[in-house]
Design an enzyme around this catalytic site. Sequence first.
Site, PDB file in Angstrom:
ATOM      1  N   GLU A  86      18.974  58.978  39.632  1.00  0.00           N
ATOM      2  CA  GLU A  86      18.102  58.521  38.467  1.00  0.00           C
ATOM      3  C   GLU A  86      16.630  59.808  39.678  1.00  0.00           C
ATOM      4  O   GLU A  86      16.529  59.828  40.849  1.00  0.00           O
ATOM      5  CB  GLU A  86      17.307  57.366  39.264  1.00  0.00           C
ATOM      6  N   LYS A 270      15.884  45.606  43.109  1.00  0.00           N
ATOM      7  CA  LYS A 270      16.736  46.806  41.964  1.00  0.00           C
ATOM      8  C   LYS A 270      16.092  48.012  42.677  1.00  0.00           C
ATOM      9  O   LYS A 270      16.614  49.280  43.482  1.00  0.00           O
ATOM     10  CB  LYS A 270      16.466  46.356  40.355  1.00  0.00           C
ATOM     11  N   ASP A 286      31.538  51.202  49.473  1.00  0.00           N
ATOM     12  CA  ASP A 286      32.096  49.953  48.463  1.00  0.00           C
ATOM     13  C   ASP A 286      30.617  49.616  48.100  1.00  0.00           C
ATOM     14  O   ASP A 286      30.316  48.782  48.891  1.00  0.00           O
ATOM     15  CB  ASP A 286      33.274  48.973  48.615  1.00  0.00           C
ATOM     16  N   HIS A 384       7.111  59.939  37.813  1.00  0.00           N
ATOM     17  CA  HIS A 384       8.654  59.191  36.513  1.00  0.00           C
ATOM     18  C   HIS A 384       8.470  60.892  35.928  1.00  0.00           C
ATOM     19  O   HIS A 384       9.103  61.125  35.935  1.00  0.00           O
ATOM     20  CB  HIS A 384       8.569  57.977  36.423  1.00  0.00           C
TER      21      HIS A 384
HETATM   22  C1  MEV Z   1      13.472  51.173  38.990  1.00  0.00           C
HETATM   23  O1  MEV Z   1      14.109  52.092  38.879  1.00  0.00           O
HETATM   24  C2  MEV Z   1      13.076  50.508  40.475  1.00  0.00           C
HETATM   25  C3  MEV Z   1      11.178  50.344  39.903  1.00  0.00           C
HETATM   26  O2  MEV Z   1      11.208  48.739  38.666  1.00  0.00           O
HETATM   27  C4  MEV Z   1      11.298  49.165  41.000  1.00  0.00           C
HETATM   28  C5  MEV Z   1      10.897  48.057  41.088  1.00  0.00           C
HETATM   29  O3  MEV Z   1       9.502  47.767  39.998  1.00  0.00           O
HETATM   30  O4  MEV Z   1      10.235  47.545  42.151  1.00  0.00           O
HETATM   31  C6  MEV Z   1      10.440  50.722  39.920  1.00  0.00           C
END
Ligand code: MEV
Length: 431
Positions: A86, A270, A286, A384
């Site tokens: 990413e 995430k 792992d 991004h």
């Molecule tokens: C994207 O890979 C991760 C985000 O969605 C994390 C977040 O929303 O805090 C930008």
Amino acid sequence: MQKSTQENKPIKFYNLSVEERRSWLAKEKQIEPALLDILSGENGLTAEQADHMIENVIGTFALPLGLAQNFIINGREVLIPMVIEEPSVVAGASFMAKLAAASGGFTAHTTTPEMIAQIQVLDTAEIQTARFKLLENREKLLEMAATVDPVLQKLGGGPRDLQVRLIEDSPIGSFLVIHLIFDVRDAMGANAVNTAAERLAPEIEAISGGRVHLRILSNLADRRLARARATFTLEQLAFGEYSGEEVRDGIIEAWAFAASDPYRAATHNKGIMNGIDPVVIATGNDWRAVEAGAHAYAARSGKYTSLTTWAKDEKGNLVGTLEMPMTVGIVGGATRVHPAAKAALQLMNVKTASDLAEIIVSVGLAQNLAALRALATEGIQRGHMTLHARQVAIAAGAEGEEITKLAVKLASEKNVRIDRASEILANWRKQ
Ligand code: MEV
């Protein structure tokens, strides 16, 4: 920003070519050429080595390996390898590490590396009696468990405790679960605890009069935690039209959303794992185990929530913390078989599994801040887009210098789409 001794003017690592970055690391950071050679991928994992790792191997699969910069963890400067597909993640972590460095960087620590093995005991005649008998034999069972891994025992690890839990009202009624607590030192520990659990099973059946069913570690490794903390001054937080106070308060508001709402917490966490997994992967650990532990820990109160906290300290600075299970090792498994994983550990000069865990949670905290800072201000798309545009340009067939040129054009048009990329490319090539 790094200093180039050659020209005595600052250079930006990310502006260098891949080759230049390797030369810079060899020259300025005294990284051994052999190490860089392995991390370059060309001399990484061979198909033959891979064939000893899993089944039915027909090859290997490469991913980008980037170096996170500017990290100071417990006073030590660390270059952190991150394996991830990413865009923006390595840049985000490096930038937040730079902001943290102004206040001394990250302070991190770990608890004792204790894993939990679970042993399910079914069909006991009288469940409380069986429970008491097992507890009465705690010492004997621990002594037996200690003989399972003499090497670990010699290194100061081994069984630490034995608990007996009563699970009531399951779909099959009540049963017992033994938790064997095992200090696994610098190993991830799955093999050690699974072997111990299997070895104790016959004795447990004899003592309890029941039937041992599952014998397996728990990924909710809540006795093996890693914690990181960092402070960010208002001066460091301010950028563009945003004041430091605005950025700080925006981040705290964004965190409060995740702390209170599982839908947001899943995405928030995430973002933390965007920092965690790439280092776990780079070191041959792992990452599914770490992922499972992270999310189970985030839900430990019964409600899924944020793994981080963000608050204002008495001076008005922003303070962040991250606490989560960290089941990583530096001995055994792929960490010692995969040449690039070994090189990654060497690059970070990691001496214990705790050192590694401390690095990983620091990156997780930095990554969370990178996402929250962007989300709470200009949104994540601007940052991004330029990087994403490069991937779209490549997917559309751009090559060599065309890639950056096309990416810049797509980003400036705010239309980062493959159909538009193909159209521009076709036009250029016609000319
Ligand atoms: C994207 O890979 C991760 C985000 O969605 C994390 C977040 O929303 O805090 C930008």
